[in-house]
Design an enzyme around this catalytic site. Structure first.
Site, PDB file in Angstrom:
ATOM      1  N   SER A 281       0.842  -1.200   0.000  1.00 62.81           N
ATOM      2  CA  SER A 281       0.000   0.000   0.000  1.00 62.81           C
ATOM      3  C   SER A 281       0.870   1.240   0.000  1.00 62.81           C
ATOM      4  O   SER A 281       1.927   1.271   0.640  1.00 62.81           O
ATOM      5  CB  SER A 281      -0.905   0.014   1.232  1.00 62.81           C
TER       6      SER A 281
ATOM      7  N   TYR B  81      -2.373  -0.550  10.043  1.00 63.99           N
ATOM      8  CA  TYR B  81      -2.498  -1.044   8.671  1.00 63.99           C
ATOM      9  C   TYR B  81      -1.210  -0.792   7.884  1.00 63.99           C
ATOM     10  O   TYR B  81      -0.663  -1.694   7.241  1.00 63.99           O
ATOM     11  CB  TYR B  81      -3.677  -0.350   8.002  1.00 63.99           C
TER      12      TYR B  81
END
Length: 253
Positions: free
Chosen positions: A142, A158
Site C-alpha cells: 500500500s 495497517y
C-alpha cells in the site's frame, strides 16, 4: 499452460488481476474468503472468454488451514491443468481497518497482522514446493506505507503491516532468486474497492478530496492496479525483481 494463484480475487484489485492475467493465456486459481459468488462470477467470466479458472476458499487469517489449501491447489492443478506445479502467486487478499494508535484494540491489531503480514508470509512458504522454478510472486502492499504518500492519522497499524510486506518482498526476492523466482510488490494508492466495508460507497463525500490530491484528478480503479500485476507476472518483466511500485496516479505529487 502457465497457472497463477490470485488471492482475494472475488472483487476489486484481485478480480481485475485474475482477469487480466487470464487474458494472457494463463490459467487462474482465484481465492475468496466470504464472497464466494464474486469469485465464481470472475471464474465464469474468464471461462466465457476462453480461459480456464477455478475458485477456491481461503481464510488468509487462519494459517492452520494453509496445508489443506495447498492440497486443494494440488488437486486443481492435476485435474484441470494436468500439472503438479503453478507459476505465479499474487498475494492480494487483505482487510482494512483504521483507528488512532491510542484507540487501537490489541485484537484488531492482531487481526490486521494475521491477514496482511503473517498470512502472505506463511501462505507463500506453504505453496513454494508447488511453485515452478522461473515463476513470480507479486505482493500487494500500500502507498500508505511509503514515505512519499503523506501520512493519514488512523492508518498506523495497517500501514505498519503493509510496510512489513514491502520489506518481506525484498527478502523473498533474495531467497527465491536461486530458483529464478522474481518477487515484486505493488503499492496502490486510494483505489475504489470493497476494502473498509465498501468505504467509498458508504462515504462518497471523501472522493473529491482524495482526487484533488492526485495528479490525474481521480481515485484509482481496480484495473489500474490489476493491469500492472498482470504485467509483472508476464515475461516482459523477467528482469524486474525486489521492486515496490507505487500505483497511485501521482498522489501528493
Amino acid at each position: 499452460m502457465k497457472v497463477a494463484i490470485v488471492t482475494g480475487a472475488s472483487s476489486g484489485i484481485g478480480q481485475s488481476a485474475a482477469i487480466r492475467i487470464a487474458e494472457r493465456g494463463t490459467g487462474v486459481i482465484l481465492t475468496y474468503g466470504r464472497n464466494r459468488l464474486g469469485a465464481e462470477d470472475a471464474a465464469a467470466a474468464i471461462e466465457k472468454e476462453g480461459g480456464t479458472a477455478v475458485a477456491l476458499h481461503l481464510d488468509l487469517g487462519d494459517s492452520a488451514g494453509f496445508d489443506a489449501f495447498r492440497e486443494s491447489v494440488a488437486e486443481a492443478l492435476r485435474t484441470i491443468w494436468s500439472r503438479d506445479t503453478f507459476d505465479h502467486l499474487v498475494n492480494n487478499a487483505g482487510i482494512a481497518q483504521t483507528s488512532l494508535i491510542e484507540d487501537t484494540e490489541e485484537e484488531d491489531f492482531d487481526r490486521l497482522m494475521r491477514v496482511l503480514l503473517k498470512g502472505p508470509y506463511f501462505l507463500t512458504q506453504r505453496l513454494l514446493p508447488l511453485m515452478a522454478d522461473g515463476g513470480s510472486v507479486v505482493n500487494v502492499s500500500s502507498s500508505a506505507a511509503t514515505a512519499t504518500s503523506g501520512l493519514e492519522p488512523g492508518y498506523g497499524a495497517y500501514a505498519a503491516m503493509k510496510g512489513g510486506l514491502s520489506v518481506l518482498t525484498r527478502y523473498m526476492a533474495k531467497e527465491f532468486s536461486p530458483r529464478g523466482i522474481r518477487v515484486n510488490a505493488v503499492s496502490p494508492g486510494a483505489t475504489r474497492t470493497r476494502l473498509g466495508d465498501d468505504a467509498f460507497t458508504r462515504f462518497p463525500e471523501v472522493v473529491p478530496a482524495i482526487a484533488a490530491k492526485t495528479a490525474f484528478g481521480r481515485v484509482g480503479e481496480p484495473d489500474d492496479v490489476g493491469s500492472l500485476i498482470a504485467t509483472l507476472v508476464g515475461d516482459e518483466s523477467r528482469w524486474i525483481t525486489a521492486q515496490d511500485i507505487e500505483v497511485s496516479g501521482g498522489y501528493q505529487l
